[in-house]
Design a protein around this motif. Sequence first.
Motif, PDB file in Angstrom:
ATOM      1  N   GLN A 180       0.848  -1.179   0.000  1.00 24.92           N
ATOM      2  CA  GLN A 180       0.000   0.000   0.000  1.00 24.92           C
ATOM      3  C   GLN A 180       0.893   1.242   0.000  1.00 24.92           C
ATOM      4  O   GLN A 180       1.902   1.293   0.699  1.00 24.92           O
ATOM      5  N   LEU A 181       0.485   2.210  -0.784  1.00 23.43           N
ATOM      6  CA  LEU A 181       1.203   3.477  -0.883  1.00 23.43           C
ATOM      7  C   LEU A 181       0.240   4.609  -0.554  1.00 23.43           C
ATOM      8  O   LEU A 181      -0.836   4.700  -1.153  1.00 23.43           O
ATOM      9  N   VAL A 182       0.640   5.463   0.380  1.00 23.41           N
ATOM     10  CA  VAL A 182      -0.217   6.575   0.788  1.00 23.41           C
ATOM     11  C   VAL A 182       0.555   7.867   0.583  1.00 23.41           C
ATOM     12  O   VAL A 182       1.597   8.094   1.200  1.00 23.41           O
ATOM     13  N   GLU A 183       0.018   8.710  -0.288  1.00 24.75           N
ATOM     14  CA  GLU A 183       0.671   9.984  -0.618  1.00 24.75           C
ATOM     15  C   GLU A 183       0.065  11.120   0.190  1.00 24.75           C
ATOM     16  O   GLU A 183      -1.101  11.061   0.595  1.00 24.75           O
ATOM     17  N   SER A 184       0.846  12.166   0.343  1.00 23.80           N
ATOM     18  CA  SER A 184       0.350  13.384   0.972  1.00 23.80           C
ATOM     19  C   SER A 184       1.199  14.552   0.482  1.00 23.80           C
ATOM     20  O   SER A 184       2.289  14.354  -0.048  1.00 23.80           O
ATOM     21  N   GLY A 185       0.650  15.761   0.652  1.00 24.72           N
ATOM     22  CA  GLY A 185       1.434  16.950   0.372  1.00 24.72           C
ATOM     23  C   GLY A 185       1.032  17.747  -0.841  1.00 24.72           C
ATOM     24  O   GLY A 185       1.597  18.812  -1.093  1.00 24.72           O
ATOM     25  N   GLY A 186       0.081  17.270  -1.605  1.00 28.45           N
ATOM     26  CA  GLY A 186      -0.355  18.047  -2.763  1.00 28.45           C
ATOM     27  C   GLY A 186      -1.151  19.273  -2.342  1.00 28.45           C
ATOM     28  O   GLY A 186      -1.440  19.476  -1.170  1.00 28.45           O
ATOM     29  N   GLY A 187      -1.476  20.109  -3.325  1.00 29.64           N
ATOM     30  CA  GLY A 187      -2.264  21.293  -3.032  1.00 29.64           C
ATOM     31  C   GLY A 187      -2.120  22.346  -4.105  1.00 29.64           C
ATOM     32  O   GLY A 187      -1.633  22.081  -5.208  1.00 29.64           O
ATOM     33  N   LEU A 188      -2.543  23.544  -3.745  1.00 32.53           N
ATOM     34  CA  LEU A 188      -2.512  24.686  -4.663  1.00 32.53           C
ATOM     35  C   LEU A 188      -1.364  25.610  -4.267  1.00 32.53           C
ATOM     36  O   LEU A 188      -1.216  25.955  -3.083  1.00 32.53           O
ATOM     37  N   VAL A 189      -0.582  26.002  -5.251  1.00 27.66           N
ATOM     38  CA  VAL A 189       0.543  26.892  -4.991  1.00 27.66           C
ATOM     39  C   VAL A 189       0.709  27.839  -6.163  1.00 27.66           C
ATOM     40  O   VAL A 189       0.338  27.507  -7.302  1.00 27.66           O
ATOM     41  N   GLN A 190       1.229  29.011  -5.907  1.00 30.27           N
ATOM     42  CA  GLN A 190       1.474  29.971  -6.972  1.00 30.27           C
ATOM     43  C   GLN A 190       2.768  29.606  -7.712  1.00 30.27           C
ATOM     44  O   GLN A 190       3.666  28.975  -7.148  1.00 30.27           O
ATOM     45  N   ALA A 191       2.839  30.027  -8.946  1.00 30.81           N
ATOM     46  CA  ALA A 191       4.055  29.809  -9.735  1.00 30.81           C
ATOM     47  C   ALA A 191       5.259  30.373  -8.981  1.00 30.81           C
ATOM     48  O   ALA A 191       5.196  31.464  -8.399  1.00 30.81           O
ATOM     49  N   GLY A 192       6.339  29.614  -8.994  1.00 28.10           N
ATOM     50  CA  GLY A 192       7.536  29.998  -8.262  1.00 28.10           C
ATOM     51  C   GLY A 192       7.600  29.443  -6.853  1.00 28.10           C
ATOM     52  O   GLY A 192       8.648  29.509  -6.201  1.00 28.10           O
ATOM     53  N   GLY A 193       6.493  28.890  -6.406  1.00 23.10           N
ATOM     54  CA  GLY A 193       6.429  28.355  -5.053  1.00 23.10           C
ATOM     55  C   GLY A 193       6.957  26.943  -4.948  1.00 23.10           C
ATOM     56  O   GLY A 193       7.483  26.370  -5.930  1.00 23.10           O
ATOM     57  N   SER A 194       6.818  26.380  -3.757  1.00 28.08           N
ATOM     58  CA  SER A 194       7.350  25.046  -3.476  1.00 28.08           C
ATOM     59  C   SER A 194       6.294  24.176  -2.802  1.00 28.08           C
ATOM     60  O   SER A 194       5.405  24.672  -2.111  1.00 28.08           O
ATOM     61  N   LEU A 195       6.439  22.883  -3.011  1.00 30.31           N
ATOM     62  CA  LEU A 195       5.638  21.882  -2.325  1.00 30.31           C
ATOM     63  C   LEU A 195       6.514  20.665  -2.060  1.00 30.31           C
ATOM     64  O   LEU A 195       7.464  20.415  -2.809  1.00 30.31           O
ATOM     65  N   ARG A 196       6.160  19.915  -1.035  1.00 28.67           N
ATOM     66  CA  ARG A 196       6.859  18.673  -0.743  1.00 28.67           C
ATOM     67  C   ARG A 196       5.850  17.547  -0.668  1.00 28.67           C
ATOM     68  O   ARG A 196       4.915  17.590   0.138  1.00 28.67           O
ATOM     69  N   LEU A 197       6.038  16.554  -1.505  1.00 28.87           N
ATOM     70  CA  LEU A 197       5.185  15.377  -1.496  1.00 28.87           C
ATOM     71  C   LEU A 197       5.849  14.259  -0.690  1.00 28.87           C
ATOM     72  O   LEU A 197       7.080  14.133  -0.712  1.00 28.87           O
ATOM     73  N   SER A 198       5.021  13.479  -0.017  1.00 24.51           N
ATOM     74  CA  SER A 198       5.505  12.317   0.726  1.00 24.51           C
ATOM     75  C   SER A 198       4.694  11.099   0.320  1.00 24.51           C
ATOM     76  O   SER A 198       3.523  11.208  -0.030  1.00 24.51           O
ATOM     77  N   CYS A 199       5.330   9.952   0.393  1.00 22.30           N
ATOM     78  CA  CYS A 199       4.653   8.700   0.086  1.00 22.30           C
ATOM     79  C   CYS A 199       5.191   7.621   1.003  1.00 22.30           C
ATOM     80  O   CYS A 199       6.391   7.304   0.958  1.00 22.30           O
ATOM     81  N   ALA A 200       4.311   7.064   1.823  1.00 25.56           N
ATOM     82  CA  ALA A 200       4.692   6.008   2.751  1.00 25.56           C
ATOM     83  C   ALA A 200       4.214   4.666   2.227  1.00 25.56           C
ATOM     84  O   ALA A 200       3.031   4.519   1.898  1.00 25.56           O
ATOM     85  N   ALA A 201       5.138   3.722   2.167  1.00 30.15           N
ATOM     86  CA  ALA A 201       4.810   2.380   1.710  1.00 30.15           C
ATOM     87  C   ALA A 201       4.682   1.443   2.904  1.00 30.15           C
ATOM     88  O   ALA A 201       5.421   1.550   3.876  1.00 30.15           O
ATOM     89  N   SER A 202       3.744   0.517   2.796  1.00 27.56           N
ATOM     90  CA  SER A 202       3.566  -0.490   3.839  1.00 27.56           C
ATOM     91  C   SER A 202       3.199  -1.809   3.188  1.00 27.56           C
ATOM     92  O   SER A 202       2.807  -1.861   2.027  1.00 27.56           O
ATOM     93  N   GLY A 203       3.298  -2.878   3.981  1.00 28.10           N
ATOM     94  CA  GLY A 203       2.987  -4.201   3.457  1.00 28.10           C
ATOM     95  C   GLY A 203       4.254  -4.987   3.209  1.00 28.10           C
ATOM     96  O   GLY A 203       5.233  -4.862   3.922  1.00 28.10           O
ATOM     97  N   SER A 204       4.242  -5.780   2.150  1.00 26.91           N
ATOM     98  CA  SER A 204       5.364  -6.671   1.834  1.00 26.91           C
ATOM     99  C   SER A 204       6.430  -5.911   1.040  1.00 26.91           C
ATOM    100  O   SER A 204       6.472  -5.963  -0.188  1.00 26.91           O
ATOM    101  N   ILE A 205       7.267  -5.198   1.750  1.00 29.93           N
ATOM    102  CA  ILE A 205       8.322  -4.401   1.130  1.00 29.93           C
ATOM    103  C   ILE A 205       9.614  -5.205   1.159  1.00 29.93           C
ATOM    104  O   ILE A 205      10.064  -5.617   2.223  1.00 29.93           O
TER     105      ILE A 205
END
Length: 115
Positions: free
Chosen positions: A3-28
Amino acid sequence: QVQLVESGGGLVQAGGSLRLSCAASGSIFSSNVMGWYRQAPGKQRELVARITRDGMSNYADSVKGRFTISRDNAKNTVYLQMNSLKPEDTAVFYCNLNQLLRNYWGQGTLVTVSS
């Protein structure tokens, strides 16, 4: 199963920054590649960046110098730091884990960059 669960998306103005995260679980397994893909409206899904457990990474030409992928193996988590965002970066971003010749996908997180 993985299972993969993402977070961190959203709305940002041009020139801005965002950080996405993705946590994996299960049979890794110890040997895997994690990465980020994106799909803009009306376009095919494309690779943004991916990284091995050893830290080797590669990027799409369109994001080189602006995006940085990293991972925390202890947490089975991958990150995507996105700087200098452009309106053309607007897309649904998907986390991907590839192991044993199988691909696993997150549900996607929307990134919208306004001009």
